[in-house]
Design a protein around this motif. Structure first.
Motif, PDB file in Angstrom:
ATOM      1  N   LEU A 238      -1.308  10.069  23.496  1.00 17.29           N
ATOM      2  CA  LEU A 238      -2.532  10.166  24.993  1.00 17.29           C
ATOM      3  C   LEU A 238      -3.397   8.982  25.062  1.00 17.29           C
ATOM      4  O   LEU A 238      -4.110   8.868  26.107  1.00 17.29           O
ATOM      5  CB  LEU A 238      -3.479  11.447  23.749  1.00 17.29           C
ATOM      6  N   HIS A 239      -2.523   7.985  24.493  1.00 19.90           N
ATOM      7  CA  HIS A 239      -3.410   6.491  24.051  1.00 19.90           C
ATOM      8  C   HIS A 239      -4.078   6.657  24.000  1.00 19.90           C
ATOM      9  O   HIS A 239      -5.691   6.052  24.972  1.00 19.90           O
ATOM     10  CB  HIS A 239      -2.995   6.274  26.025  1.00 19.90           C
ATOM     11  N   ALA A 240      -4.889   7.176  23.287  1.00 17.04           N
ATOM     12  CA  ALA A 240      -6.260   7.274  22.921  1.00 17.04           C
ATOM     13  C   ALA A 240      -6.769   6.369  21.374  1.00 17.04           C
ATOM     14  O   ALA A 240      -5.546   5.817  20.763  1.00 17.04           O
ATOM     15  CB  ALA A 240      -6.471   9.203  22.203  1.00 17.04           C
ATOM     16  N   ALA A 241      -7.481   5.634  21.684  1.00 18.55           N
ATOM     17  CA  ALA A 241      -8.225   4.854  20.050  1.00 18.55           C
ATOM     18  C   ALA A 241      -8.272   6.328  19.101  1.00 18.55           C
ATOM     19  O   ALA A 241      -8.946   7.481  19.143  1.00 18.55           O
ATOM     20  CB  ALA A 241      -9.692   4.533  20.824  1.00 18.55           C
ATOM     21  N   HIS A 242      -8.026   5.513  18.082  1.00 17.18           N
ATOM     22  CA  HIS A 242      -8.822   5.670  16.720  1.00 17.18           C
ATOM     23  C   HIS A 242     -10.469   5.578  16.498  1.00 17.18           C
ATOM     24  O   HIS A 242     -10.282   4.260  15.932  1.00 17.18           O
ATOM     25  CB  HIS A 242      -7.916   5.094  15.675  1.00 17.18           C
ATOM     26  N   THR A 243     -11.648   6.353  16.601  1.00 15.71           N
ATOM     27  CA  THR A 243     -12.308   5.748  16.568  1.00 15.71           C
ATOM     28  C   THR A 243     -12.711   6.421  15.374  1.00 15.71           C
ATOM     29  O   THR A 243     -12.503   7.030  14.683  1.00 15.71           O
ATOM     30  CB  THR A 243     -13.154   6.177  17.711  1.00 15.71           C
ATOM     31  N   PRO A 244     -14.392   6.094  14.597  1.00 18.51           N
ATOM     32  CA  PRO A 244     -14.781   6.280  13.776  1.00 18.51           C
ATOM     33  C   PRO A 244     -15.504   8.033  13.805  1.00 18.51           C
ATOM     34  O   PRO A 244     -15.145   8.870  12.843  1.00 18.51           O
ATOM     35  CB  PRO A 244     -16.049   6.089  12.867  1.00 18.51           C
ATOM     36  N   ASP A 245     -15.393   8.882  15.080  1.00 22.49           N
ATOM     37  CA  ASP A 245     -16.058   9.699  15.178  1.00 22.49           C
ATOM     38  C   ASP A 245     -14.215  10.926  15.440  1.00 22.49           C
ATOM     39  O   ASP A 245     -15.320  11.908  15.827  1.00 22.49           O
ATOM     40  CB  ASP A 245     -16.962   9.509  16.367  1.00 22.49           C
ATOM     41  N   ARG A 246     -13.632  10.323  16.073  1.00 24.10           N
ATOM     42  CA  ARG A 246     -13.193  11.383  16.850  1.00 24.10           C
ATOM     43  C   ARG A 246     -13.235  11.813  17.641  1.00 24.10           C
ATOM     44  O   ARG A 246     -12.438  12.814  17.595  1.00 24.10           O
ATOM     45  CB  ARG A 246     -12.270  12.013  15.558  1.00 24.10           C
ATOM     46  N   LEU A 247     -13.703  11.372  18.375  1.00 26.68           N
ATOM     47  CA  LEU A 247     -14.224  11.882  19.966  1.00 26.68           C
ATOM     48  C   LEU A 247     -13.019  12.167  20.600  1.00 26.68           C
ATOM     49  O   LEU A 247     -12.776  12.557  21.860  1.00 26.68           O
ATOM     50  CB  LEU A 247     -15.243  11.282  20.643  1.00 26.68           C
ATOM     51  N   PRO A 248     -12.351  11.117  20.774  1.00 28.83           N
ATOM     52  CA  PRO A 248     -10.320  11.124  21.487  1.00 28.83           C
ATOM     53  C   PRO A 248      -9.825  12.402  21.199  1.00 28.83           C
ATOM     54  O   PRO A 248      -8.742  12.696  22.322  1.00 28.83           O
ATOM     55  CB  PRO A 248     -10.222   9.997  21.695  1.00 28.83           C
ATOM     56  N   MET A 249      -9.655  12.687  20.583  1.00 27.47           N
ATOM     57  CA  MET A 249      -9.397  13.571  19.072  1.00 27.47           C
ATOM     58  C   MET A 249      -9.701  15.071  19.166  1.00 27.47           C
ATOM     59  O   MET A 249      -9.410  16.003  18.813  1.00 27.47           O
ATOM     60  CB  MET A 249      -8.754  13.350  17.798  1.00 27.47           C
ATOM     61  N   ILE A 250     -11.538  15.021  19.506  1.00 28.42           N
ATOM     62  CA  ILE A 250     -11.712  16.489  19.741  1.00 28.42           C
ATOM     63  C   ILE A 250     -10.676  17.362  20.091  1.00 28.42           C
ATOM     64  O   ILE A 250     -11.137  18.540  19.481  1.00 28.42           O
ATOM     65  CB  ILE A 250     -13.210  16.385  19.654  1.00 28.42           C
ATOM     66  N   THR A 251     -10.790  17.590  21.694  1.00 30.13           N
ATOM     67  CA  THR A 251      -9.887  18.425  23.055  1.00 30.13           C
ATOM     68  C   THR A 251      -9.146  19.257  21.839  1.00 30.13           C
ATOM     69  O   THR A 251      -8.837  20.467  21.486  1.00 30.13           O
ATOM     70  CB  THR A 251      -9.943  17.846  23.422  1.00 30.13           C
ATOM     71  N   SER A 252      -8.520  18.338  21.368  1.00 30.78           N
ATOM     72  CA  SER A 252      -7.216  18.364  20.705  1.00 30.78           C
ATOM     73  C   SER A 252      -7.255  19.286  19.532  1.00 30.78           C
ATOM     74  O   SER A 252      -6.365  20.125  18.880  1.00 30.78           O
ATOM     75  CB  SER A 252      -6.018  17.494  20.127  1.00 30.78           C
ATOM     76  N   LEU A 253      -7.811  18.990  18.498  1.00 31.17           N
ATOM     77  CA  LEU A 253      -8.659  19.379  17.211  1.00 31.17           C
ATOM     78  C   LEU A 253      -9.682  20.770  17.206  1.00 31.17           C
ATOM     79  O   LEU A 253      -8.288  21.805  16.462  1.00 31.17           O
ATOM     80  CB  LEU A 253      -9.917  18.707  16.253  1.00 31.17           C
ATOM     81  N   GLY A 254      -9.389  21.097  18.194  1.00 33.75           N
ATOM     82  CA  GLY A 254     -10.119  22.557  18.626  1.00 33.75           C
ATOM     83  C   GLY A 254      -9.529  22.869  18.858  1.00 33.75           C
ATOM     84  O   GLY A 254      -9.471  24.726  19.078  1.00 33.75           O
ATOM     85  N   LEU A 255      -8.640  23.229  20.349  1.00 34.86           N
ATOM     86  CA  LEU A 255      -7.332  23.781  20.866  1.00 34.86           C
ATOM     87  C   LEU A 255      -6.375  24.390  19.580  1.00 34.86           C
ATOM     88  O   LEU A 255      -5.827  25.382  19.268  1.00 34.86           O
ATOM     89  CB  LEU A 255      -6.622  22.948  21.627  1.00 34.86           C
ATOM     90  N   CYS A 256      -5.783  23.523  18.801  1.00 38.47           N
ATOM     91  CA  CYS A 256      -5.335  23.897  17.362  1.00 38.47           C
ATOM     92  C   CYS A 256      -6.294  24.781  16.164  1.00 38.47           C
ATOM     93  O   CYS A 256      -5.289  25.351  15.874  1.00 38.47           O
ATOM     94  CB  CYS A 256      -4.608  22.933  17.027  1.00 38.47           C
ATOM     95  N   LEU A 257      -7.243  24.664  16.059  1.00 41.45           N
ATOM     96  CA  LEU A 257      -8.427  25.359  15.321  1.00 41.45           C
ATOM     97  C   LEU A 257      -8.453  26.902  15.307  1.00 41.45           C
ATOM     98  O   LEU A 257      -7.901  27.933  14.743  1.00 41.45           O
ATOM     99  CB  LEU A 257      -9.677  24.625  15.359  1.00 41.45           C
ATOM    100  N   LEU A 258      -8.672  26.993  16.952  1.00 46.15           N
ATOM    101  CA  LEU A 258      -8.867  27.933  18.071  1.00 46.15           C
ATOM    102  C   LEU A 258      -6.875  28.822  17.842  1.00 46.15           C
ATOM    103  O   LEU A 258      -7.524  29.797  17.449  1.00 46.15           O
ATOM    104  CB  LEU A 258      -9.351  28.129  19.641  1.00 46.15           C
ATOM    105  N   ALA A 259      -6.480  28.097  18.188  1.00 45.04           N
ATOM    106  CA  ALA A 259      -5.182  28.725  17.633  1.00 45.04           C
ATOM    107  C   ALA A 259      -4.276  29.832  16.635  1.00 45.04           C
ATOM    108  O   ALA A 259      -4.776  30.125  15.971  1.00 45.04           O
ATOM    109  CB  ALA A 259      -3.411  28.532  18.324  1.00 45.04           C
ATOM    110  N   ALA A 260      -5.374  28.553  15.649  1.00 42.10           N
ATOM    111  CA  ALA A 260      -4.681  28.733  14.252  1.00 42.10           C
ATOM    112  C   ALA A 260      -5.816  30.308  14.001  1.00 42.10           C
ATOM    113  O   ALA A 260      -5.625  30.453  13.128  1.00 42.10           O
ATOM    114  CB  ALA A 260      -4.860  27.626  13.061  1.00 42.10           C
ATOM    115  N   ARG A 261      -7.044  30.692  14.039  1.00 42.59           N
ATOM    116  CA  ARG A 261      -8.200  31.227  13.844  1.00 42.59           C
ATOM    117  C   ARG A 261      -7.492  32.496  14.215  1.00 42.59           C
ATOM    118  O   ARG A 261      -7.702  33.511  13.783  1.00 42.59           O
ATOM    119  CB  ARG A 261      -9.428  30.306  14.189  1.00 42.59           C
ATOM    120  N   ALA A 262      -7.017  32.594  15.588  1.00 40.64           N
ATOM    121  CA  ALA A 262      -7.047  33.676  16.444  1.00 40.64           C
ATOM    122  C   ALA A 262      -5.925  34.367  15.971  1.00 40.64           C
ATOM    123  O   ALA A 262      -5.926  35.671  15.683  1.00 40.64           O
ATOM    124  CB  ALA A 262      -6.571  33.252  18.062  1.00 40.64           C
TER     125      ALA A 262
END
Length: 293
Positions: free
Chosen positions: A160-184
């Motif tokens: 993603l060319h994303a940074a590893h930040t303390p709040d992980r905001l660059p990863m939030i979309t990806s984390l959320g999509l996987c959470l949604l798919a897993a729970r569904a």
């Protein structure tokens, strides 16, 4: 497929070529171990690592820890033999790397089935590429053998060319999509690793955030992080006590044919009871695992 409640607070990667590490895994307080044939094993050591893993699992001694073999991909020279070995190994699950489509899941399942894998052996999928994240829903729905999605945040951040930040905001979309798919689709879902082993505060924050987002637990790269991870992802004693009071109050209301019940001044509905039962079941499963470790 709906999953039974099983502790997956801490799942530690271990190099499959290191017999001493696999021996140490028998005494570590991790809920699960990923015995790795992929990134942690050099190309010329992969065949020997299969034997090391197979012999370690056959020797037993891992208690109730969940044992997962991470294979190489089927598009590599080693992936097919990895899956054939894993099918007969006695491992609880096989973790596929860099899954990007439902077809990749079905191909791996076909190899496992042909090699005699028991019905109870699950497939886990590494979600670590942009295409994999975009296809999370079709991957999660690909097979009744699916058991979990595992975030590979290091590879994903690179792509993603994303940074590893303390709040992980660059990863939030990806984390959320996987959470949604897993729970569904009734799957477990595990957060990615924290790379800086000297950053205790950052690791703790990552665990808190992961639990708040809804992850079942976190993958780890060093035993020193297991205790903190277990504490972060386990329901606190007061949470469990509150959950039991919700369950008891709701049962009493049902017995009295009452439609409304209050616990600590808050209205309790069926959704609260369902979550309370999940928390209590998880706490009981953790206690049973630790008692038998």
């Amino acid at each position: 497929m709906a999953q039974t409640v099983r502790p997956r607070r801490s799942v530690l990667y271990m190099p499959g070529s290191n017999a001493r590490a696999l021996e140490k895994g028998r005494s570590l307080p991790a809920d699960g171990l990923i015995l790795d044939l992929e990134d942690a094993v050099a190309p010329d050591a992969k065949a020997a690592a299969r034997t090391t893993i197979r012999e370690a699992i056959a020797a037993g001694g891992y208690g109730g820890r969940e044992l997962v073999i991470r294979s190489n991909g089927l598009n590599t020279p080693w992936g097919y033999d990895d899956l054939v070995m894993a099918a007969a190994s006695g491992a609880d699950a096989v973790l596929l790397p860099k899954v990007e489509s439902a077809d990749m899941v079905r191909q791996a399942e076909a190899v496992l089935r042909a090699a005699g894998a028991p019905d109870g052996q699950r497939l886990w999928c590494m979600m670590e590429t942009p295409l994999g994240i975009l296809n999370a829903r079709e991957i999660a729905a690909a097979s009744p053998r699916l058991g979990a999605l595992v975030l590979g945040t290091s590879d994903l951040a690179k792509d993603l060319h994303a940074a590893h930040t303390p709040d992980r905001l660059p990863m939030i979309t990806s984390l959320g999509l996987c959470l949604l798919a897993a729970r569904a689709y009734g799957l477990a879902v595990l957060d990615g690793v924290h790379l800086d082993l000297n950053d205790d505060e950052g690791f703790a924050a990552s665990c808190r955030q992961g639990r708040e987002l809804g992850f079942d637990g976190k993958t780890l790269i060093h035993p020193k992080t297991i205790a903190a991870c277990n504490a972060a992802y386990a329901p606190a004693a007061e949470e469990v006590d509150h959950a039991r009071r919700i369950i008891a109050a709701h049962a009493e209301a049902v017995a009295r044919d009452q439609g409304v019940v209050l616990v600590d001044g808050r209205l309790v509905e069926n959704l609260h009871v369902e979550n309370a039962r999940r928390l209590v079941a998880l706490a009981e499963a953790i206690a049973a695992l630790e008692a038998g470790a």
